[in-house]
Design a protein around this motif. Structure first.
Motif, mmCIF file in Angstrom:
data_model
loop_
_atom_site.group_PDB
_atom_site.id
_atom_site.type_symbol
_atom_site.label_atom_id
_atom_site.label_comp_id
_atom_site.label_asym_id
_atom_site.label_seq_id
_atom_site.Cartn_x
_atom_site.Cartn_y
_atom_site.Cartn_z
ATOM 1 N N GLY A 113 -86.960 41.838 -11.942
ATOM 2 C CA GLY A 113 -86.513 42.384 -13.217
ATOM 3 C C GLY A 113 -85.067 42.056 -13.505
ATOM 4 O O GLY A 113 -84.440 41.265 -12.797
ATOM 5 N N PRO A 114 -84.503 42.685 -14.536
ATOM 6 C CA PRO A 114 -83.107 42.432 -14.908
ATOM 7 C C PRO A 114 -82.124 42.945 -13.854
ATOM 8 O O PRO A 114 -82.434 43.845 -13.073
ATOM 9 C CB PRO A 114 -82.936 43.206 -16.219
ATOM 10 C CG PRO A 114 -84.301 43.519 -16.698
ATOM 11 C CD PRO A 114 -85.170 43.574 -15.487
ATOM 12 N N VAL A 115 -80.925 42.384 -13.900
ATOM 13 C CA VAL A 115 -79.838 42.763 -12.997
ATOM 14 C C VAL A 115 -79.008 43.872 -13.634
ATOM 15 O O VAL A 115 -78.721 43.825 -14.825
ATOM 16 C CB VAL A 115 -78.914 41.551 -12.730
ATOM 17 C CG1 VAL A 115 -77.737 41.934 -11.858
ATOM 18 C CG2 VAL A 115 -79.699 40.398 -12.128
ATOM 19 N N ALA A 116 -78.611 44.833 -12.824
ATOM 20 C CA ALA A 116 -77.605 45.807 -13.259
ATOM 21 C C ALA A 116 -76.247 45.201 -12.885
ATOM 22 O O ALA A 116 -75.718 45.438 -11.810
ATOM 23 C CB ALA A 116 -77.818 47.156 -12.584
ATOM 24 N N ASP A 117 -75.708 44.373 -13.773
ATOM 25 C CA ASP A 117 -74.452 43.669 -13.484
ATOM 26 C C ASP A 117 -73.266 44.627 -13.504
ATOM 27 O O ASP A 117 -73.436 45.841 -13.615
ATOM 28 C CB ASP A 117 -74.255 42.505 -14.460
ATOM 29 C CG ASP A 117 -74.153 42.954 -15.908
ATOM 30 O OD1 ASP A 117 -73.892 44.144 -16.172
ATOM 31 O OD2 ASP A 117 -74.312 42.097 -16.789
ATOM 32 N N ASP A 118 -72.057 44.083 -13.395
ATOM 33 C CA ASP A 118 -70.850 44.922 -13.303
ATOM 34 C C ASP A 118 -70.718 45.866 -14.492
ATOM 35 O O ASP A 118 -70.398 47.040 -14.325
ATOM 36 C CB ASP A 118 -69.599 44.050 -13.203
ATOM 37 C CG ASP A 118 -69.534 43.268 -11.906
ATOM 38 O OD1 ASP A 118 -70.255 43.636 -10.956
ATOM 39 O OD2 ASP A 118 -68.780 42.287 -11.839
ATOM 40 N N GLN A 119 -70.970 45.358 -15.690
ATOM 41 C CA GLN A 119 -70.851 46.193 -16.883
ATOM 42 C C GLN A 119 -71.884 47.321 -16.846
ATOM 43 O O GLN A 119 -71.577 48.475 -17.136
ATOM 44 C CB GLN A 119 -71.035 45.338 -18.134
ATOM 45 C CG GLN A 119 -70.907 46.118 -19.422
ATOM 46 C CD GLN A 119 -71.183 45.252 -20.642
ATOM 47 O OE1 GLN A 119 -71.685 44.136 -20.533
ATOM 48 N NE2 GLN A 119 -70.872 45.777 -21.806
ATOM 49 N N ILE A 120 -73.103 46.985 -16.475
ATOM 50 C CA ILE A 120 -74.159 48.002 -16.395
ATOM 51 C C ILE A 120 -73.858 48.979 -15.266
ATOM 52 O O ILE A 120 -74.076 50.183 -15.403
ATOM 53 C CB ILE A 120 -75.535 47.341 -16.236
ATOM 54 C CG1 ILE A 120 -75.887 46.594 -17.525
ATOM 55 C CG2 ILE A 120 -76.607 48.379 -15.896
ATOM 56 C CD1 ILE A 120 -77.155 45.773 -17.442
ATOM 57 N N SER A 121 -73.335 48.483 -14.156
ATOM 58 C CA SER A 121 -72.998 49.366 -13.029
ATOM 59 C C SER A 121 -71.976 50.412 -13.446
ATOM 60 O O SER A 121 -72.058 51.574 -13.026
ATOM 61 C CB SER A 121 -72.470 48.547 -11.853
ATOM 62 O OG SER A 121 -73.491 47.744 -11.322
ATOM 63 N N THR A 122 -71.023 50.021 -14.267
ATOM 64 C CA THR A 122 -70.037 50.977 -14.774
ATOM 65 C C THR A 122 -70.728 52.037 -15.614
ATOM 66 O O THR A 122 -70.434 53.229 -15.487
ATOM 67 C CB THR A 122 -68.971 50.244 -15.616
ATOM 68 O OG1 THR A 122 -68.310 49.292 -14.781
ATOM 69 C CG2 THR A 122 -67.955 51.211 -16.197
ATOM 70 N N ARG A 123 -71.673 51.621 -16.440
ATOM 71 C CA ARG A 123 -72.408 52.571 -17.284
ATOM 72 C C ARG A 123 -73.296 53.487 -16.423
ATOM 73 O O ARG A 123 -73.470 54.648 -16.747
ATOM 74 C CB ARG A 123 -73.261 51.838 -18.318
ATOM 75 C CG ARG A 123 -72.518 50.798 -19.156
ATOM 76 C CD ARG A 123 -71.305 51.302 -19.848
ATOM 77 N NE ARG A 123 -71.637 52.092 -21.010
ATOM 78 C CZ ARG A 123 -70.757 52.810 -21.689
ATOM 79 N NH1 ARG A 123 -69.501 52.834 -21.333
ATOM 80 N NH2 ARG A 123 -71.123 53.515 -22.726
ATOM 81 N N ILE A 124 -73.844 52.962 -15.333
ATOM 82 C CA ILE A 124 -74.635 53.796 -14.417
ATOM 83 C C ILE A 124 -73.743 54.880 -13.815
ATOM 84 O O ILE A 124 -74.140 56.046 -13.722
ATOM 85 C CB ILE A 124 -75.303 52.939 -13.315
ATOM 86 C CG1 ILE A 124 -76.466 52.131 -13.909
ATOM 87 C CG2 ILE A 124 -75.807 53.821 -12.163
ATOM 88 C CD1 ILE A 124 -77.074 51.121 -12.962
#
Length: 158
Positions: free
Chosen positions: A105-116
């Protein structure tokens, strides 16, 4: 399907014990079908280790999706099920929380990790998080979590 692993060195033999805990899809061996994404991963690992980084290529045997011996989980997009699975895996830093052989599936990249992190801190709701992902360009990753799943990867001589 051709897949790529970005690392600080060429991978001659895959060792699942070297996989890190607390990753998006759990502990395992990660690849992507997007070469440029693997090149970014290789560059990062190279910077961390003082090397130039290397992309190792594999052919993924797609019949794995139909192989009854393998338990496969696939996410086609950023969605609530993907989000819940990422949170589950990242919340168990020393424990494999699923029994899948392959997760894609999709990656939780750096930007998404911050949102997580903002979600886990109570600053964002799950719906706010998911609403923001509607505009995110899709990435790709596959995690091979078992020795059996690794049989679906054939190294490409380059």
């Amino acid at each position: 399907m051709r897949v790529y692993h970005g690392s600080s060195l060429h991978i001659d033999e895959i060792d699942l014990s070297k996989g890190r805990w607390g990753r998006d899809f759990g502990r395992g061996f990660y690849v992507t079908n997007i070469r440029s994404q693997a090149e970014v991963w290789a560059a990062r690992k190279g910077q961390e280790t003082g090397t130039s980084g290397v992309v190792t290529e594999y052919d993924f045997m797609e019949y794995a999706y139909e192989d009854d011996r393998l338990k496969v989980l696939r996410f086609d997009s950023y969605n609530e099920d993907w989000f819940d699975f990422i949170i589950l895996n990242r919340s168990a830093p020393r424990n494999q929380v699923h029994d899948y052989d392959i997760v894609e599936g999709p990656v939780a990249d750096d930007q998404i990790s911050t949102r997580i992190f903002l979600y886990q801190s109570g600053i964002l709701t799950k719906q706010e998080f998911l609403d923001e992902l509607r505009f995110k360009k899709l990435t790709h990753q596959m995690c091979f979590c078992s020795v059996l799943s690794l049989q679906m990867l054939v190294p490409v001589d380059t």
